[in-house]
Design a protein around this motif. Structure first.
Motif, PDB file in Angstrom:
ATOM      1  N   UNK A  57      43.048   8.344  34.845  1.00  0.00           N
ATOM      2  CA  UNK A  57      43.995   7.260  34.656  1.00  0.00           C
ATOM      3  C   UNK A  57      44.658   7.480  33.307  1.00  0.00           C
ATOM      4  N   UNK A  58      45.956   7.238  33.234  1.00  0.00           N
ATOM      5  CA  UNK A  58      46.709   7.496  32.000  1.00  0.00           C
ATOM      6  C   UNK A  58      46.922   6.206  31.221  1.00  0.00           C
ATOM      7  N   UNK A  59      46.539   6.249  29.963  1.00  0.00           N
ATOM      8  CA  UNK A  59      46.683   5.104  29.078  1.00  0.00           C
ATOM      9  C   UNK A  59      47.808   5.362  28.078  1.00  0.00           C
ATOM     10  N   UNK A  60      48.454   4.303  27.660  1.00  0.00           N
ATOM     11  CA  UNK A  60      49.478   4.406  26.615  1.00  0.00           C
ATOM     12  C   UNK A  60      48.775   4.561  25.267  1.00  0.00           C
ATOM     13  N   UNK A  61      49.468   5.188  24.325  1.00  0.00           N
ATOM     14  CA  UNK A  61      48.916   5.273  22.968  1.00  0.00           C
ATOM     15  C   UNK A  61      50.065   5.113  21.978  1.00  0.00           C
ATOM     16  N   UNK A  62      49.708   4.741  20.769  1.00  0.00           N
ATOM     17  CA  UNK A  62      50.721   4.533  19.741  1.00  0.00           C
ATOM     18  C   UNK A  62      51.296   5.871  19.290  1.00  0.00           C
ATOM     19  N   UNK A  63      52.491   5.832  18.749  1.00  0.00           N
ATOM     20  CA  UNK A  63      53.115   7.065  18.248  1.00  0.00           C
ATOM     21  C   UNK A  63      52.336   7.690  17.094  1.00  0.00           C
ATOM     22  N   UNK A  64      51.833   6.904  16.136  1.00  0.00           N
ATOM     23  CA  UNK A  64      51.047   7.546  15.076  1.00  0.00           C
ATOM     24  C   UNK A  64      49.809   8.272  15.636  1.00  0.00           C
ATOM     25  N   UNK A  65      49.174   7.688  16.630  1.00  0.00           N
ATOM     26  CA  UNK A  65      47.999   8.330  17.232  1.00  0.00           C
ATOM     27  C   UNK A  65      48.400   9.560  18.036  1.00  0.00           C
ATOM     28  N   UNK A  66      49.548   9.529  18.676  1.00  0.00           N
ATOM     29  CA  UNK A  66      49.981  10.632  19.545  1.00  0.00           C
ATOM     30  C   UNK A  66      49.993  11.977  18.805  1.00  0.00           C
ATOM     31  N   UNK A  67      50.489  12.007  17.599  1.00  0.00           N
ATOM     32  CA  UNK A  67      50.534  13.267  16.838  1.00  0.00           C
ATOM     33  C   UNK A  67      49.123  13.784  16.579  1.00  0.00           C
ATOM     34  N   UNK A  68      48.208  12.888  16.203  1.00  0.00           N
ATOM     35  CA  UNK A  68      46.814  13.305  15.971  1.00  0.00           C
ATOM     36  C   UNK A  68      46.179  13.802  17.263  1.00  0.00           C
ATOM     37  N   UNK A  69      46.442  13.101  18.361  1.00  0.00           N
ATOM     38  CA  UNK A  69      45.848  13.449  19.658  1.00  0.00           C
ATOM     39  C   UNK A  69      46.396  14.762  20.202  1.00  0.00           C
ATOM     40  N   UNK A  70      47.669  15.029  19.951  1.00  0.00           N
ATOM     41  CA  UNK A  70      48.306  16.261  20.423  1.00  0.00           C
ATOM     42  C   UNK A  70      47.781  17.477  19.664  1.00  0.00           C
ATOM     43  N   UNK A  71      47.497  17.305  18.385  1.00  0.00           N
ATOM     44  CA  UNK A  71      46.961  18.400  17.591  1.00  0.00           C
ATOM     45  C   UNK A  71      48.045  19.321  17.069  1.00  0.00           C
ATOM     46  N   UNK A  72      47.612  20.470  16.574  1.00  0.00           N
ATOM     47  CA  UNK A  72      48.520  21.412  15.920  1.00  0.00           C
ATOM     48  C   UNK A  72      48.545  22.742  16.653  1.00  0.00           C
ATOM     49  N   UNK A  73      49.722  23.115  17.113  1.00  0.00           N
ATOM     50  CA  UNK A  73      49.903  24.411  17.756  1.00  0.00           C
ATOM     51  C   UNK A  73      50.870  25.302  16.993  1.00  0.00           C
ATOM     52  N   UNK A  74      51.254  24.850  15.810  1.00  0.00           N
ATOM     53  CA  UNK A  74      52.126  25.647  14.950  1.00  0.00           C
ATOM     54  C   UNK A  74      51.790  25.303  13.500  1.00  0.00           C
ATOM     55  N   UNK A  75      52.140  26.185  12.575  1.00  0.00           N
ATOM     56  CA  UNK A  75      51.904  25.872  11.158  1.00  0.00           C
ATOM     57  C   UNK A  75      52.609  24.579  10.720  1.00  0.00           C
ATOM     58  N   UNK A  76      53.803  24.321  11.238  1.00  0.00           N
ATOM     59  CA  UNK A  76      54.525  23.099  10.860  1.00  0.00           C
ATOM     60  C   UNK A  76      53.785  21.855  11.348  1.00  0.00           C
ATOM     61  N   UNK A  77      53.267  21.891  12.585  1.00  0.00           N
ATOM     62  CA  UNK A  77      52.501  20.747  13.096  1.00  0.00           C
ATOM     63  C   UNK A  77      51.227  20.553  12.276  1.00  0.00           C
ATOM     64  N   UNK A  78      50.597  21.654  11.908  1.00  0.00           N
ATOM     65  CA  UNK A  78      49.379  21.563  11.091  1.00  0.00           C
ATOM     66  C   UNK A  78      49.685  20.936   9.735  1.00  0.00           C
ATOM     67  N   UNK A  79      50.765  21.369   9.099  1.00  0.00           N
ATOM     68  CA  UNK A  79      51.149  20.805   7.802  1.00  0.00           C
ATOM     69  C   UNK A  79      51.403  19.306   7.911  1.00  0.00           C
ATOM     70  N   UNK A  80      52.085  18.896   8.981  1.00  0.00           N
ATOM     71  CA  UNK A  80      52.380  17.481   9.186  1.00  0.00           C
ATOM     72  C   UNK A  80      51.096  16.673   9.384  1.00  0.00           C
ATOM     73  N   UNK A  81      50.179  17.197  10.208  1.00  0.00           N
ATOM     74  CA  UNK A  81      48.916  16.498  10.436  1.00  0.00           C
ATOM     75  C   UNK A  81      48.080  16.427   9.160  1.00  0.00           C
ATOM     76  N   UNK A  82      48.058  17.509   8.403  1.00  0.00           N
ATOM     77  CA  UNK A  82      47.304  17.500   7.149  1.00  0.00           C
ATOM     78  C   UNK A  82      47.868  16.462   6.181  1.00  0.00           C
TER      79      UNK A  82
END
Length: 173
Positions: A133-158
């Motif tokens: 079942x698919x639940x909605x999530x907040x935008x701030x949580x979405x970035x953390x949940x998606x994780x980092x697949x590039x150096x730019x995403x990693x820098x943003x999460x850090x």
């Protein structure tokens, strides 16, 4: 990202250590990593080299089911900034399986592989096959949940992780 994501340091700690600690913090009694090395934790060897995350999930399922687990939490090592609060809605959801809209992981599911599951499946297909079942999530949580697949995403999460850490550690007056 061109390197072992599990061994990448996030604020001085390996990603795998952060993810294992998160699993334990939300109540996982048994934690198993999957892949080709243990990183010091119990692990399930992936049957298919570089076959994708479902191969690791299927290998881990065998170990977890043998340990008596009825339900599992699938976390991605490239998302080590997830907060326990991000996982609580999934863990509390009454369905057999749950994930967030538009994200294949984290995934909560029964400790049983769906019929016909293949190691090379995309994680979205596994989530669909177990009836997540698919639940909605907040935008701030979405970035953390998606994780980092590039150096730019990693820098943003850090950057976000450091800011969150500073907020929670600052003295209140």
């Amino acid at each position: 990202m061109g390197s072992d994501k599990a061994a990448l340091l996030w604020d001085g700690r390996r990603a795998v250590d952060r993810v294992v600690d998160l699993a334990r913090a939300v109540g996982a009694g048994v934690v198993v990593t999957a892949g080709f090395q243990s990183y010091g934790y119990p692990f399930a060897c992936d049957a298919q080299a570089f076959g994708g995350p479902v191969g690791g999930v299927l290998a881990g399922l065998q170990v977890l089911a043998a340990s008596g687990c009825a339900r599992i939490l699938v976390l991605a090592v490239d998302a080590p900034t997830i907060l326990a609060a991000d996982l609580l809605p999934l863990l509390a959801f009454p369905a057999t399986a749950a994930a967030y809209e538009g994200l294949p992981a984290p995934l909560v599911m029964a400790a049983v592989a769906p019929e016909g599951a293949q190691a090379d499946w995309p994680l979205f297909r596994l989530a669909d096959a177990v009836g997540a079942q698919r639940l909605a999530c907040s935008e701030p949580a979405r970035a953390r949940l998606r994780g980092a697949n590039s150096p730019a995403e990693r820098d943003s999460l850090l950057a976000g992780f450091t800011a969150t850490k500073m907020e929670t550690e600052s003295p209140r007056g």
